[in-house]
Design a protein around this motif. Sequence first.
Motif, PDB file in Angstrom:
ATOM      1  N   ASN A 255       0.821  -1.180   0.178  1.00 46.73           N
ATOM      2  CA  ASN A 255       0.127   0.135  -0.127  1.00 46.73           C
ATOM      3  C   ASN A 255       0.748   1.221  -0.142  1.00 46.73           C
ATOM      4  O   ASN A 255       1.447   1.699   0.959  1.00 46.73           O
ATOM      5  CB  ASN A 255      -0.992   0.195   1.351  1.00 46.73           C
ATOM      6  N   PRO A 256       1.006   2.046  -1.072  1.00 46.13           N
ATOM      7  CA  PRO A 256       1.655   3.111  -1.181  1.00 46.13           C
ATOM      8  C   PRO A 256       1.247   4.294  -0.757  1.00 46.13           C
ATOM      9  O   PRO A 256       1.814   5.674  -0.575  1.00 46.13           O
ATOM     10  CB  PRO A 256       2.033   3.146  -2.807  1.00 46.13           C
ATOM     11  N   PHE A 257      -0.116   4.307  -0.287  1.00 46.26           N
ATOM     12  CA  PHE A 257      -0.909   5.484   0.005  1.00 46.26           C
ATOM     13  C   PHE A 257      -0.363   6.004   1.486  1.00 46.26           C
ATOM     14  O   PHE A 257      -1.071   7.140   1.896  1.00 46.26           O
ATOM     15  CB  PHE A 257      -2.386   5.180  -0.164  1.00 46.26           C
ATOM     16  N   ARG A 258       0.071   5.137   2.182  1.00 44.36           N
ATOM     17  CA  ARG A 258       0.663   5.854   3.679  1.00 44.36           C
ATOM     18  C   ARG A 258       1.856   6.369   3.376  1.00 44.36           C
ATOM     19  O   ARG A 258       2.570   6.738   4.600  1.00 44.36           O
ATOM     20  CB  ARG A 258       0.509   4.422   4.553  1.00 44.36           C
ATOM     21  N   ALA A 259       2.604   6.475   2.134  1.00 47.70           N
ATOM     22  CA  ALA A 259       3.908   7.248   2.133  1.00 47.70           C
ATOM     23  C   ALA A 259       3.901   8.493   2.249  1.00 47.70           C
ATOM     24  O   ALA A 259       2.920   9.462   1.891  1.00 47.70           O
ATOM     25  CB  ALA A 259       4.295   6.772   0.668  1.00 47.70           C
ATOM     26  N   THR A 260       4.865   9.167   2.987  1.00 49.30           N
ATOM     27  CA  THR A 260       5.095  10.554   3.268  1.00 49.30           C
ATOM     28  C   THR A 260       6.442  11.025   2.939  1.00 49.30           C
ATOM     29  O   THR A 260       7.430   9.904   2.890  1.00 49.30           O
ATOM     30  CB  THR A 260       4.430  10.919   4.678  1.00 49.30           C
ATOM     31  N   PRO A 261       6.980  12.309   2.597  1.00 49.36           N
ATOM     32  CA  PRO A 261       8.365  12.425   2.293  1.00 49.36           C
ATOM     33  C   PRO A 261       9.141  12.319   3.842  1.00 49.36           C
ATOM     34  O   PRO A 261      10.334  12.243   4.063  1.00 49.36           O
ATOM     35  CB  PRO A 261       8.361  13.956   1.770  1.00 49.36           C
ATOM     36  N   GLU A 262       8.293  12.699   4.794  1.00 49.08           N
ATOM     37  CA  GLU A 262       8.712  12.719   6.182  1.00 49.08           C
ATOM     38  C   GLU A 262       9.505  11.412   6.581  1.00 49.08           C
ATOM     39  O   GLU A 262      10.389  11.291   7.015  1.00 49.08           O
ATOM     40  CB  GLU A 262       7.937  13.275   7.099  1.00 49.08           C
ATOM     41  N   LYS A 263       8.402  10.450   6.265  1.00 53.79           N
ATOM     42  CA  LYS A 263       9.160   8.903   6.394  1.00 53.79           C
ATOM     43  C   LYS A 263      10.023   8.482   5.532  1.00 53.79           C
ATOM     44  O   LYS A 263      11.103   7.855   6.062  1.00 53.79           O
ATOM     45  CB  LYS A 263       7.997   8.022   6.055  1.00 53.79           C
TER      46      LYS A 263
END
Length: 298
Positions: A255-263
């Motif tokens: 699931n890529p939709f939990r991705a963030t730049p901060e992570k």
Amino acid sequence: MSSAKDYVKNDATRARKHNMLGMSFAEVQERLAEPNQDVVLVPMGSTEKHGAHIPLGTDSYVTMEVVERAAQNVDVLFTPLEPFGYSPHHMGRNEEGAGTITLQAETYRRVLHDVARSLIFHGVKKIIFVSHHGSNTKPIDEVMRQLRYKTGAYISFYKTPTEREANVVQDLFENPPEETPGWHSSELETSCLMATGDGLVDMERAVEDRAHAPAYMGASFSKIDGTGTVKYKNSENIWVPMEHHEYSDTATIGNPFRATPEKGLAMFDRMAEHLGGYVEEVRQFEVSVTYSDYPERA
């Protein structure tokens, strides 16, 4: 008109270089003559089909970001990136146009061998190949052993923490295990690409997906991620040479939709710290190179 002296900087202002591609032979000679500078990182990338929302070079981008950060942290040299890896299963169907560029296993081993022998020839005693592409580790045992037995140098391969060996970054994931957060084009890779640079991620093309056993195998078999194995009667002891599109319909596993730049930034920090710590340990190893010449280099 500028004179030569205008381009000369003193040691106090000259930036410490780490990428050998941008160093002169004199700078490399000086660096290798310094104490604890007998280690070189060799980044091994890949150009292969990922999910439609991130680039073919995902594994190369992640590899280089980790290597560059580690090099700054612990002052270690690294070579230019090898952008092609061992990715036969990512080629897709004939004339489909997926864009993957793969090296045959023997070609890939020759690249590792020739790069290592060149470095050892120049006096490097310890070589760490680094890659984010898991399949780059499949063909390597034979050539790494040959290098060690022939030269006495320390040879190792560092796989960036991800997939089934993601302990270094595990607590940064929001995806539950069944969403395979560290797998292909999922939370980890998408976050890292978001943190790497503008324009590398197009979330309008992103999908959430799961791995499955190849359809031709029938209902008796299952698959949970991108390893080369399938499950049969709850036992995952069967290795099958599968094509990626046979078990991943969209080239996304998770699931890529939990991705963030901060992570992504946090993951890079963790990976670089871990790789840098390994480099510092390797520097303490007692290694004697018994044969450094490379007469067969042509």
